[in-house]
Write a protein that holds these residues in place. Structure first.
Motif, mmCIF file in Angstrom:
data_model
loop_
_atom_site.group_PDB
_atom_site.id
_atom_site.type_symbol
_atom_site.label_atom_id
_atom_site.label_comp_id
_atom_site.label_asym_id
_atom_site.label_seq_id
_atom_site.Cartn_x
_atom_site.Cartn_y
_atom_site.Cartn_z
ATOM 1 N N GLN A 117 0.861 -1.180 0.000
ATOM 2 C CA GLN A 117 0.000 0.000 0.000
ATOM 3 C C GLN A 117 0.893 1.223 0.000
ATOM 4 N N ASN A 118 0.326 2.389 -0.282
ATOM 5 C CA ASN A 118 1.124 3.609 -0.258
ATOM 6 C C ASN A 118 1.770 3.762 1.119
ATOM 7 N N ILE A 119 3.016 4.202 1.127
ATOM 8 C CA ILE A 119 3.697 4.526 2.382
ATOM 9 C C ILE A 119 3.747 6.044 2.462
ATOM 10 N N LEU A 120 3.189 6.596 3.547
ATOM 11 C CA LEU A 120 2.954 8.030 3.676
ATOM 12 C C LEU A 120 3.898 8.689 4.672
ATOM 13 N N HIS A 121 4.189 9.972 4.431
ATOM 14 C CA HIS A 121 4.986 10.791 5.335
ATOM 15 C C HIS A 121 4.139 11.122 6.569
ATOM 16 N N PRO A 122 4.673 10.975 7.782
ATOM 17 C CA PRO A 122 3.862 11.155 8.993
ATOM 18 C C PRO A 122 3.475 12.598 9.309
ATOM 19 N N LEU A 123 4.162 13.567 8.746
ATOM 20 C CA LEU A 123 3.846 14.958 9.072
ATOM 21 C C LEU A 123 2.982 15.645 8.026
ATOM 22 N N ASP A 124 3.158 15.286 6.748
ATOM 23 C CA ASP A 124 2.373 15.979 5.727
ATOM 24 C C ASP A 124 1.528 15.044 4.865
ATOM 25 N N GLY A 125 1.587 13.741 5.124
ATOM 26 C CA GLY A 125 0.723 12.805 4.431
ATOM 27 C C GLY A 125 1.072 12.520 2.981
ATOM 28 N N ARG A 126 2.179 13.092 2.479
ATOM 29 C CA ARG A 126 2.514 12.840 1.066
ATOM 30 C C ARG A 126 2.990 11.409 0.892
ATOM 31 N N ILE A 127 2.832 10.905 -0.319
ATOM 32 C CA ILE A 127 3.202 9.523 -0.608
ATOM 33 C C ILE A 127 4.717 9.447 -0.803
ATOM 34 N N LEU A 128 5.370 8.621 0.005
ATOM 35 C CA LEU A 128 6.810 8.406 -0.107
ATOM 36 C C LEU A 128 7.113 7.254 -1.054
ATOM 37 N N VAL A 129 6.311 6.194 -0.980
ATOM 38 C CA VAL A 129 6.439 5.051 -1.883
ATOM 39 C C VAL A 129 5.033 4.663 -2.324
ATOM 40 N N GLU A 130 4.804 4.599 -3.638
ATOM 41 C CA GLU A 130 3.488 4.255 -4.158
ATOM 42 C C GLU A 130 3.227 2.758 -4.080
ATOM 43 N N GLU A 131 1.964 2.416 -3.868
ATOM 44 C CA GLU A 131 1.539 1.018 -3.857
ATOM 45 C C GLU A 131 1.989 0.330 -5.147
ATOM 46 N N GLY A 132 2.548 -0.858 -5.010
ATOM 47 C CA GLY A 132 2.970 -1.631 -6.166
ATOM 48 C C GLY A 132 4.381 -1.350 -6.641
ATOM 49 N N LYS A 133 5.009 -0.286 -6.149
ATOM 50 C CA LYS A 133 6.371 0.062 -6.566
ATOM 51 C C LYS A 133 7.384 -0.785 -5.812
ATOM 52 N N LEU A 134 8.477 -1.097 -6.493
ATOM 53 C CA LEU A 134 9.562 -1.843 -5.887
ATOM 54 C C LEU A 134 10.288 -0.956 -4.883
ATOM 55 N N ILE A 135 10.567 -1.476 -3.707
ATOM 56 C CA ILE A 135 11.244 -0.712 -2.656
ATOM 57 C C ILE A 135 12.739 -1.023 -2.742
ATOM 58 N N THR A 136 13.526 0.010 -3.020
ATOM 59 C CA THR A 136 14.970 -0.144 -3.182
ATOM 60 C C THR A 136 15.702 0.308 -1.924
ATOM 61 N N ARG A 137 17.004 -0.011 -1.854
ATOM 62 C CA ARG A 137 17.814 0.406 -0.706
ATOM 63 C C ARG A 137 17.815 1.929 -0.567
ATOM 64 N N SER A 138 17.880 2.671 -1.688
ATOM 65 C CA SER A 138 17.884 4.136 -1.591
ATOM 66 C C SER A 138 16.560 4.651 -1.025
ATOM 67 N N MET A 139 15.452 3.985 -1.370
ATOM 68 C CA MET A 139 14.159 4.370 -0.793
ATOM 69 C C MET A 139 14.147 4.113 0.710
ATOM 70 N N ILE A 140 14.746 2.998 1.123
ATOM 71 C CA ILE A 140 14.799 2.652 2.546
ATOM 72 C C ILE A 140 15.577 3.721 3.311
ATOM 73 N N THR A 141 16.685 4.178 2.735
ATOM 74 C CA THR A 141 17.470 5.238 3.371
ATOM 75 C C THR A 141 16.619 6.495 3.528
ATOM 76 N N GLN A 142 15.861 6.846 2.480
ATOM 77 C CA GLN A 142 14.983 8.021 2.553
ATOM 78 C C GLN A 142 13.900 7.825 3.617
ATOM 79 N N LEU A 143 13.342 6.618 3.693
ATOM 80 C CA LEU A 143 12.314 6.339 4.691
ATOM 81 C C LEU A 143 12.873 6.464 6.105
ATOM 82 N N GLN A 144 14.083 5.943 6.309
ATOM 83 C CA GLN A 144 14.705 6.037 7.629
ATOM 84 C C GLN A 144 14.990 7.490 7.980
#
Length: 160
Positions: A117-144
Motif C-alpha cells: 500500500q502507499n507509504i505516507l509521510h507522517p507529518l504531511d501525508g505525502r506519498i513516499l512510496v506508491e503502492e505496487g512500486k519496488l522498494i529499493t535500498r535508496s528508498m529505505i534510506t529516505q524512509l529512515q
C-alpha cells in the motif's frame, strides 16, 4: 449518550461517547492508527476524511487547521481524528489509503519487495512510496531519514 460512527471503506461501526474524539473510536476498533504527537493535532497520522456528518463534529481549532494546511492529501472533508469530537449522530469516516512510514516495524525487510500500500509521510501525508512500486535500498534510506526527521520534529514540539 453513545454515538455510532461508521468507518469506510472497511464497513465497520464503532460506538463512541458524546464529546470523545474520533481517534478513540478508531483505536477501539483495533485499527492500526498512529498517534505520533500524542493526540495534540501536530502530525498527520490520524488524518481522516468525513464523508457524512461534518456538522456532528466539534469545530476545527486553529491548531488543527494549521496542521491540515500542510497535509498534501487534505481536502474540504479532512479532519484530524484526535481533534474531531463527536457531538451528534450520522458521522461516516473514510480512512485514507496507505500506511505511515512510522508504522513500519522493520524497514530493512522491505528491500526488494513491492509496497503493498502507499507509504505516507507522517507529518504531511505525502506519498513516499506508491503502492505496487519496488522498494529499493535508496528508498529505505529516505524512509529512515524521514522517520528520524519526524521524530525530531515531534520531540521539538513536545518541548515547546
Amino acid at each position: 449518550m453513545a454515538k455510532v460512527v461508521k468507518l469506510e471503506p472497511i464497513s465497520r461501526e464503532a460506538t463512541i461517547n458524546t464529546n470523545d474524539n474520533l481517534l478513540s473510536a478508531l483505536l477501539d476498533t483495533e485499527l492500526h492508527v498512529l498517534k505520533e504527537c500524542g493526540g495534540r493535532g501536530l502530525c498527520a497520522t490520524c488524518h481522516v476524511y468525513i464523508t457524512e456528518g461534518m456538522e456532528s463534529l466539534s469545530p476545527i481549532s486553529k491548531r488543527e487547521q494549521r496542521t491540515l494546511e500542510v497535509i498534501t492529501t487534505c481536502n474540504a472533508n479532512s479532519r484530524l481524528a484526535c481533534q474531531a469530537r463527536v457531538m451528534g449522530t450520522g458521522v461516516v469516516v473514510e480512512l485514507p489509503s496507505g500506511m505511515y512510514v512510522n508504522a513500519v516495524d522493520d524497514i530493512e525487510s522491505l528491500i526488494g519487495r513491492r509496497a503493498e500500500q502507499n507509504i505516507l509521510h507522517p507529518l504531511d501525508g505525502r506519498i513516499l512510496v506508491e503502492e505496487g512500486k519496488l522498494i529499493t535500498r535508496s528508498m529505505i534510506t529516505q524512509l529512515q531519514d524521514t522517520q528520524a526527521q519526524a521524530g525530531e520534529y515531534l520531540a521539538n514540539t513536545t518541548e515547546a
